[in-house]
Design an enzyme around this catalytic site. Sequence first.
Site, mmCIF file in Angstrom:
data_model
loop_
_atom_site.group_PDB
_atom_site.id
_atom_site.type_symbol
_atom_site.label_atom_id
_atom_site.label_comp_id
_atom_site.label_asym_id
_atom_site.label_seq_id
_atom_site.Cartn_x
_atom_site.Cartn_y
_atom_site.Cartn_z
ATOM 1 N N ASP A 184 5.429 2.518 3.615
ATOM 2 C CA ASP A 184 6.138 3.394 4.555
ATOM 3 C C ASP A 184 6.625 2.645 5.793
ATOM 4 O OD1 ASP A 184 3.665 2.945 5.627
ATOM 5 O OD2 ASP A 184 3.161 5.046 5.968
ATOM 6 N N ASN A 188 -1.288 -3.390 16.086
ATOM 7 C CA ASN A 188 -1.281 -3.863 14.706
ATOM 8 C C ASN A 188 -0.160 -3.165 13.936
ATOM 9 O OD1 ASN A 188 -1.930 -4.583 12.085
ATOM 10 N ND2 ASN A 188 -3.609 -3.097 11.917
ATOM 11 N N SER A 228 53.582 17.335 -19.978
ATOM 12 C CA SER A 228 52.524 18.145 -19.370
ATOM 13 C C SER A 228 51.855 19.065 -20.380
ATOM 14 C CB SER A 228 53.121 19.013 -18.258
ATOM 15 O OG SER A 228 53.609 18.172 -17.248
ATOM 16 N N ALA A 273 56.032 18.309 -24.002
ATOM 17 C CA ALA A 273 55.124 19.119 -23.185
ATOM 18 C C ALA A 273 54.555 20.277 -24.001
ATOM 19 C CB ALA A 273 55.862 19.650 -21.960
ATOM 20 N N LEU A 319 0.843 -1.198 0.000
ATOM 21 C CA LEU A 319 0.000 0.000 0.000
ATOM 22 C C LEU A 319 0.881 1.252 0.000
ATOM 23 C CD1 LEU A 319 -2.800 -0.870 2.590
ATOM 24 C CD2 LEU A 319 -2.655 -1.432 0.153
ATOM 25 N N GLY A 361 -9.336 4.710 2.649
ATOM 26 C CA GLY A 361 -8.970 3.834 3.758
ATOM 27 C C GLY A 361 -8.204 2.610 3.304
ATOM 28 N N ARG A 391 2.259 14.654 6.593
ATOM 29 C CA ARG A 391 3.204 15.120 7.611
ATOM 30 C C ARG A 391 4.646 15.231 7.118
ATOM 31 N NH1 ARG A 391 1.081 10.892 11.937
ATOM 32 N NH2 ARG A 391 0.332 9.999 9.990
HETATM 33 C C1 UD1 Z 1 -3.089 1.531 10.018
HETATM 34 C C2 UD1 Z 1 -3.988 0.510 10.702
HETATM 35 C C3 UD1 Z 1 -3.624 0.446 12.188
HETATM 36 C C4 UD1 Z 1 -2.161 0.113 12.349
HETATM 37 C C5 UD1 Z 1 -1.276 1.098 11.563
HETATM 38 C C6 UD1 Z 1 0.151 0.599 11.556
HETATM 39 C C7 UD1 Z 1 -6.104 0.568 9.520
HETATM 40 C C8 UD1 Z 1 -7.509 1.028 9.542
HETATM 41 N N1 UD1 Z 1 -5.361 0.902 10.550
HETATM 42 O O1 UD1 Z 1 -3.390 2.798 10.573
HETATM 43 O O2 UD1 Z 1 -4.415 -0.546 12.822
HETATM 44 O O3 UD1 Z 1 -1.805 0.118 13.704
HETATM 45 O O4 UD1 Z 1 -1.712 1.177 10.180
HETATM 46 O O5 UD1 Z 1 1.024 1.556 10.985
HETATM 47 O O6 UD1 Z 1 -5.711 -0.091 8.586
HETATM 48 N N2 UD1 Z 1 -3.117 3.808 2.414
HETATM 49 C C9 UD1 Z 1 -3.533 3.766 1.113
HETATM 50 N N3 UD1 Z 1 -4.785 4.194 0.808
HETATM 51 C C10 UD1 Z 1 -5.644 4.663 1.754
HETATM 52 C C11 UD1 Z 1 -5.198 4.701 3.103
HETATM 53 C C12 UD1 Z 1 -3.934 4.270 3.398
HETATM 54 O O7 UD1 Z 1 -2.807 3.335 0.237
HETATM 55 O O8 UD1 Z 1 -6.781 5.019 1.377
HETATM 56 C C13 UD1 Z 1 -1.758 3.325 2.737
HETATM 57 C C14 UD1 Z 1 -0.853 4.415 3.260
HETATM 58 O O9 UD1 Z 1 -0.131 5.011 2.170
HETATM 59 C C15 UD1 Z 1 0.071 3.634 4.166
HETATM 60 C C16 UD1 Z 1 -0.814 2.497 4.683
HETATM 61 O O10 UD1 Z 1 -1.873 2.379 3.769
HETATM 62 O O11 UD1 Z 1 1.148 3.061 3.463
HETATM 63 C C17 UD1 Z 1 -1.338 2.732 6.094
HETATM 64 O O12 UD1 Z 1 -2.181 3.881 6.101
HETATM 65 P P1 UD1 Z 1 -2.233 4.900 7.301
HETATM 66 O O13 UD1 Z 1 -3.245 5.950 7.015
HETATM 67 O O14 UD1 Z 1 -0.859 5.331 7.636
HETATM 68 O O15 UD1 Z 1 -2.810 3.941 8.451
HETATM 69 P P2 UD1 Z 1 -2.916 4.244 9.975
HETATM 70 O O16 UD1 Z 1 -4.016 5.205 10.190
HETATM 71 O O17 UD1 Z 1 -1.580 4.564 10.487
#
Ligand code: UD1
Length: 461
Positions: free
Chosen positions: A106, A172, A408, A426, A11, A81, A18
Amino acid sequence: MNIKGLAAVVLAAGKGTRMKSALPKVLHRLNGQPMVHYPVQQAAVLGCRPTVLVIGHGGEEVKAHLQGRELEFALQEQQLGTGHALLSAQPALNQFSGDLLLLCGDVPLLRQKTLQSLLDYHRSEGVAATVLTARLAEPKGYGRILRDADGVLGIVEEKDATEKQKAVREINTGIYIFSAPRIFEILSSLGCDNAQGEYYLTDVLAVLRSQGHRVAALVLDDPAEAMGINSRVQLAEAAAIMRQRINERLMLDGVTLIDPAATYVDEQVEIGADTIIHPGVSLWGMTRIGQGCVIEPGVTVTDCQVGDQVRLKAGSVLEDSRIGSHSDVGPMAHLRPGTVLVGHNKIGNFVETKKATIGEGSKASHLTYIGDAELGARVNIGCGTITCNYDGVNKHKTIIEDEVFVGSDTQFVAPVRIGRNSLIGAGSTITKDVPANSLALSRSPQKTIENWVLRKRKKDS
Ligand code: UD1
Ligand code: CA
């Protein structure tokens, strides 16, 4: 279709607000590589097929960076999400059936052996899903793991958790193994009735339980592996952890690092025993350094093969070149792509080379440019020599055969060939080929007028 197959989804669609950056978060570099390289590489080493990268924010830029890798891309147009993100990968996986590893773009510090253990554990338990977890003293911000006697009951996000759930220290990591295609059936039925109004991937676990399946969790021994990067502060912390791991391995393998905290080595770089590395050295890409070398402060080497007993002196920059054993380079030399030092060479200060083969024992000790050239063995290039390889349109070659001595301040106007054992006086501008064993000179004869200065002064006064 392969029932025992293994595929991965990474993902990487999130915005990374940030980071406060124009660059997509997963392209920020960690020890020479964009962060997303690490999960992509791990999936490749595990043999995942296919690996699907879910892109969104800055997707085209991410894709361009990963050209040439064995990857499929899935576009998540709107970031609704993590559950929605994984669902976006379904079209790329509609032929796939088997274990599906979910990684995050990440989260770069996971060890390869941890992922292998996660897979082995998942398969030996025969469960519907396995989540990688960590026990943290400070679990704030993460999803919490809810367990019962049969294993994992579900995951609750911090923002949706009760006070009692917030007290749970097991979190998690966001890394899982699921079974495909079952995971996609569940994902398409998920709602988004939660504090963030998102489709939570984490909700899948409770659904699996309610359907009578078992869900397992593997707890990390080293919680640092779970570190996710959201800001540049965390980027620097993660880079330091990664450097420390790499540098410890190098030292245990017999490499001396004068100051490990100031030594920057890509994970795939190989370095032979008894090589000494001074502070501020960067070794990137597919670089291999032999045994007994000394690399002085401020040297940067990218994609080079360096033999044994080589000394790279302070401030030198080497790219895509081969350095034969027992050679000395620098200080402040620039070896550009396509340089080959055959061995026992000396390339001194302010020497630049490009697409040049320098034969055994040949030297260019000071202030020289050698480009598009082939030098034989035991050639001596004097200070200030230049190969004039470019006529404004095309590049031309200079060939200098064995044992030529170049005085040189010589210019070779290419294309030109100097026969073996010749001597170039040279200050010459050499425009024509020189046969073997010859002296070539092109400077105008010196004129000396005695007492000229005295006569001039007298006239002027
Ligand atoms: C998520 C988990 C949380 C966990 C945490 C660990 C969920 C709902 N929550 O939270 O339980 O403890 O990771 O770091 O899954 N991303 C997408 N598309 C989206 C949303 C996110 O590609 O629509 C990707 C982000 O780029 C990232 C990863 O998914 O690589 C995690 O997303 P992020 O929003 O950081 O999750 P957290 O809220 O930290
Ligand atoms: Ca989120």
